[in-house]
Design an enzyme around this catalytic site. Structure first.
Site, PDB file in Angstrom:
ATOM      1  N   ASP A  30       0.830  -1.207   0.000  1.00  0.00           N
ATOM      2  CA  ASP A  30       0.000   0.000   0.000  1.00  0.00           C
ATOM      3  C   ASP A  30       0.869   1.263   0.000  1.00  0.00           C
ATOM      4  O   ASP A  30       1.936   1.286   0.610  1.00  0.00           O
ATOM      5  CB  ASP A  30      -0.886  -0.013   1.252  1.00  0.00           C
ATOM      6  CG  ASP A  30      -2.010   1.000   1.173  1.00  0.00           C
ATOM      7  OD1 ASP A  30      -2.295   1.511   0.071  1.00  0.00           O
ATOM      8  OD2 ASP A  30      -2.617   1.284   2.221  1.00  0.00           O
ATOM      9  N   HIS A  47       3.693   3.564  -8.893  1.00  0.00           N
ATOM     10  CA  HIS A  47       3.484   2.152  -9.207  1.00  0.00           C
ATOM     11  C   HIS A  47       4.747   1.520  -9.785  1.00  0.00           C
ATOM     12  O   HIS A  47       5.064   0.367  -9.491  1.00  0.00           O
ATOM     13  CB  HIS A  47       2.314   1.996 -10.184  1.00  0.00           C
ATOM     14  CG  HIS A  47       0.990   2.391  -9.608  1.00  0.00           C
ATOM     15  ND1 HIS A  47       0.542   1.925  -8.387  1.00  0.00           N
ATOM     16  CD2 HIS A  47       0.010   3.209 -10.078  1.00  0.00           C
ATOM     17  CE1 HIS A  47      -0.656   2.440  -8.123  1.00  0.00           C
ATOM     18  NE2 HIS A  47      -0.992   3.223  -9.143  1.00  0.00           N
ATOM     19  N   LEU A 141      11.222 -20.515  -3.382  1.00  0.00           N
ATOM     20  CA  LEU A 141      10.158 -19.669  -2.860  1.00  0.00           C
ATOM     21  C   LEU A 141       8.913 -19.783  -3.727  1.00  0.00           C
ATOM     22  O   LEU A 141       8.994 -19.782  -4.959  1.00  0.00           O
ATOM     23  CB  LEU A 141      10.622 -18.204  -2.839  1.00  0.00           C
ATOM     24  CG  LEU A 141       9.559 -17.162  -2.463  1.00  0.00           C
ATOM     25  CD1 LEU A 141       9.285 -17.190  -0.963  1.00  0.00           C
ATOM     26  CD2 LEU A 141      10.003 -15.765  -2.892  1.00  0.00           C
TER      27      LEU A 141
END
Length: 263
Positions: A30, A47, A141
């Site tokens: 966020d 962004h 991962l």
């Protein structure tokens, strides 16, 4: 670390117990827009910098021993944003997959996508499918990307699939329990998150992994997502290791003390 009483290694030194690393970390990324606004930059730049932070977070999580990393990349509510911003976000997603997928694959990262895909543009669906198929056999991962995702919609979909199973006779209503729900969610086969991190100082889930986060620990960081780096990741993991997770129960030592007190 082995240390003597004077802080140096030596006789009588004690071995500190290793701190547990969360197996599954979820991140609500966020603050991209606020980061850009604070610098007088367009939201798109925020962004873009957020994508850089995501790359760094994936590497940090892998280096630090996290097994699953789930990132909230685009919510089902984000479609209400201005069309120009949505278009920019879709463009960033395409570039991220095209540019980073080979590196993720080379580093053994497995990509999983959760969220609704049926109404997505065909080129977006194709890229998401490609990312999952290419990395399916990787054993490093697991990067879970929540894209066009909303937890309420996910739970509603699970209920619908369970109801269909009951109607067809495949599921006995008497056997329905929490595990039944979990196996019908988008995250089936993925362990529940141990830790949820949210940046930018907000303190809410925003429709993210609401079922799965029932016993997760939460760390809310004041920094905006583009400023999230390895130091921030380590701080969040350190905060997690200091927590006493009991899952509604009490520790064995505390239980033993209570029993002795009662006697």
């Amino acid at each position: 670390m082995i240390e003597g009483d004077d802080g140096r290694r030596g006789p009588g030194a004690r071995v500190a117990e290793p701190r547990p690393i969360p197996a599954h970390v979820g991140i609500i990324m966020d603050g991209n827009g606020r980061w850009a606004a604070a610098r007088g930059l367009p939201r798109l730049e925020g962004h873009r910098r957020g994508v850089d932070a995501l790359r760094a977070a994936v590497k940090s999580a892998s280096d630090l021993g996290v097994r699953y990393l789930t990132v909230y990349s685009f919510s089902s509510e984000n479609w209400t944003r201005p069309i120009e911003e949505v278009t920019d976000l879709m463009g960033l997603l395409k570039r991220f997959i095209r540019k980073d997928l080979a590196d993720l694959h080379r580093n053994g990262v497995r990509v999983r996508i959760i969220g609704e895909r049926v109404r997505l543009m065909p080129d977006i669906r194709a890229l998401l499918d490609e990312a999952e198929i290419l990395t399916a056999a990787n054993d490093g991962l697991v990067l879970v990307v929540a894209f066009n995702y909303g937890s309420r919609q996910e739970i509603a979909g699970a209920m619908r699939r369970i109801a269909e199973g009951v109607a067809s006779g495949a599921i006995d209503p008497a056997t329905i329990g929490p595990d039944t729900v979990s196996t019908h969610l988008d995250t089936a086969g993925i362990p529940d998150p141990d830790l949820i991190i949210r940046t930018s100082g907000e303190q809410r889930l925003s429709n993210f992994l609401m079922w799965q986060a029932a016993y997760a620990e939460f760390v809310f960081l004041p920094c905006h997502w583009p400023d999230f780096d390895r130091t921030a990741m380590e701080a969040a993991l350190e905060a997690y290791t200091a927590r006493d997770r009991r899952f509604g129960g009490i520790r064995p030592a505390e239980l033993e003390r209570k029993v002795k007190t009662a006697l």
